[in-house]
Design an enzyme around this catalytic site. Structure first.
Site, PDB file in Angstrom:
ATOM      1  N   GLU A 108      11.388   5.200 -18.500  1.00 29.83           N
ATOM      2  CA  GLU A 108      12.606   4.628 -19.071  1.00 29.83           C
ATOM      3  C   GLU A 108      13.250   5.569 -20.080  1.00 29.83           C
ATOM      4  O   GLU A 108      14.464   5.813 -20.038  1.00 29.83           O
ATOM      5  CB  GLU A 108      12.283   3.286 -19.729  1.00 29.83           C
ATOM      6  CG  GLU A 108      13.513   2.578 -20.288  1.00 29.83           C
ATOM      7  CD  GLU A 108      13.231   1.139 -20.652  1.00 29.83           C
ATOM      8  OE1 GLU A 108      12.877   0.351 -19.741  1.00 29.83           O
ATOM      9  OE2 GLU A 108      13.352   0.785 -21.838  1.00 29.83           O
ATOM     10  N   ARG A 115      48.747  13.431 -24.445  1.00 27.22           N
ATOM     11  CA  ARG A 115      49.319  12.834 -25.662  1.00 27.22           C
ATOM     12  C   ARG A 115      50.012  13.922 -26.487  1.00 27.22           C
ATOM     13  O   ARG A 115      49.430  14.957 -26.793  1.00 27.22           O
ATOM     14  CB  ARG A 115      48.195  12.194 -26.472  1.00 27.22           C
ATOM     15  CG  ARG A 115      48.558  11.739 -27.873  1.00 27.22           C
ATOM     16  CD  ARG A 115      49.357  10.479 -27.862  1.00 27.22           C
ATOM     17  NE  ARG A 115      49.412   9.887 -29.198  1.00 27.22           N
ATOM     18  CZ  ARG A 115      50.380   9.089 -29.606  1.00 27.22           C
ATOM     19  NH1 ARG A 115      51.376   8.787 -28.787  1.00 27.22           N
ATOM     20  NH2 ARG A 115      50.372   8.586 -30.817  1.00 27.22           N
ATOM     21  N   GLN A 126      43.837  21.789 -34.073  1.00 27.02           N
ATOM     22  CA  GLN A 126      42.463  22.262 -34.213  1.00 27.02           C
ATOM     23  C   GLN A 126      41.487  21.120 -34.480  1.00 27.02           C
ATOM     24  O   GLN A 126      40.371  21.109 -33.950  1.00 27.02           O
ATOM     25  CB  GLN A 126      42.370  23.283 -35.344  1.00 27.02           C
ATOM     26  CG  GLN A 126      41.013  23.977 -35.431  1.00 27.02           C
ATOM     27  CD  GLN A 126      40.962  24.993 -36.557  1.00 27.02           C
ATOM     28  OE1 GLN A 126      40.888  24.612 -37.721  1.00 27.02           O
ATOM     29  NE2 GLN A 126      41.027  26.268 -36.211  1.00 27.02           N
TER      30      GLN A 126
END
Length: 380
Positions: free
Chosen positions: A243, A269, A280
């Site tokens: 798991e 965008r 940046q």
């Protein structure tokens, strides 16, 4: 020599799963999560996801840990319903694999084909109110009875519990033996004496329903014991190896999906007359996300590689689990910030990804438990 490439078969498997799961899981969430997603669950079975590492003679694909991780990586990236991928992981690694590795011939023949195909769903009944990380102190008990055992107790959180057909239940059979006093039982969810609590309202992983499970004088025949009485602790730890290594590959896939989304968003965008990717602060945040996921990926691959080689992997698994869970949580929060107000709305699914990543630092051993394991392996 370290080979960082995937062969043609492995690459084709990944791309096939990615394409199919994007098609199957493109719809939005439903009000009745897994109960309304049996079609998706059966599709995971048909694609081989639910039996990835189960031997082929029992209906699985017979893949090793590394190839299985790659399967769940594709599932996490291609399926937008992270709870469904998590539920499949819990089903396979915490329940199906213990039956495959420790069950007798009758148990394997009776359960594995149905669990691999998706016909049956399994839930792991281990966690208790006072026994989460400390699994040697289970209050649920099993006492000897003619031909079997009688279980009594309450499990506080069982993933897949409300829709499970079979439960892998751990109970104390010898209170004096501590870690070696636990035994694992395979229990039909519809057995007399099994009572399910109400479905829990959770922060995330909506497509993996969970509940408490009560055992009230529930009789389990001897042939439903995994391994031998008293081997429950080692059996559970073995399931945790699977798991903690392979389940978190699904979260790597989620991190990849988030990275794909934020790159696309940053290019599209526009602010101040240019794409926000030119800022940046934005580009560096995305660069950190990419570095974080690649670092976690290498740790997870190393852990799986060691498992496949039969080498001790406790340190690698703990480091991998810690890096993936903390990294994907950080990436999801960064994705919300990069999407801004849209990241806070439900429509784009970014806030859902954040909610789905929070439990990753809790289940399968909390981040603090992983640090403790790492410290122990470093002989501190």
């Amino acid at each position: 020599m370290v080979d960082f490439g995937w062969n043609a078969e492995q690459s084709a498997r990944y791309e096939h799963l990615l394409t199919r799961l994007r098609q199957v899981c493109k719809d939005s969430h439903t009000e009745h999560p897994l109960g309304g997603r049996r079609r998706h669950w059966r599709c995971l079975g048909e694609l081989g996801v639910l039996g990835s590492c189960v031997p082929a003679e029992h209906g699985g694909q017979g893949l090793g840990a590394l190839d299985t991780a790659r399967v769940f990586e594709a599932a996490g990236r291609g399926c937008r319903h992270t709870g469904l991928v998590f539920g499949a992981s819990a089903h396979l690694f915490a329940c199906t694999m213990p039956i495959a590795e420790f069950g007798g011939p009758g148990l394997r023949a009776g359960f594995l084909p149905r669990l691999c195909s998706g016909e049956a769903i399994a839930g792991n009944a281990m966690t208790e109110t006072e026994a989460g990380s400390d699994v040697s102190r289970l209050a649920t008990s099993a006492r000897r009875a003619p031909g079997g055992w009688v279980l009594n107790g309450k499990k506080s959180f069982v993933s897949n519990g409300p829709v499970a057909d079979v439960l892998l239940a751990y109970a104390t059979t010898d209170p004096r033996a501590g870690y070696l006093g636990q035994t694992a039982f395979v229990v039909d969810a519809g057995s007399p004496g099994v009572r399910l609590g109400p479905t829990m309202a959770k922060m995330g992983l909506d497509d993996c329903v969970a509940c408490a499970v009560h055992f009230e004088d529930c009789f389990v025949p001897d042939e439903r014991v995994l391994g031998e009485p008293g081997q429950g602790g080692p059996i559970f730890q073995r399931s945790m190896e699977w798991e903690r290594a392979c389940l978190f590959a699904g979260y790597l896939g989620l991190a990849d999906r988030l990275l794909d989304r934020v790159k696309e968003h940053a290019r599209a965008r526009r602010q101040y007359g240019a794409p926000i990717s030119r800022l940046q602060a934005v580009s560096h945040r995305i660069a950190d996300m990419a570095t974080q996921v690649e670092s976690a990926r290498l740790l997870l691959y190393r852990a799986c590689w060691q498992l496949d080689r039969g080498e001790p992997a406790d340190l690698a698994i703990a480091m991998s689990k810690l890096a993936v869970s903390e990294g994907v949580l950080h990436s999801a929060l960064d994705a919300v910030r990069l999407f801004g107000a849209r990241g806070y709305l439900s429509e784009d699914g970014i806030e859902a990804a954040l909610r789905d990543t929070v439990p990753a630092v809790i289940f399968s051993g909390t981040s603090d438990i992983q640090r403790q394991l790492i410290a122990r392996e470093l002989h501190l």
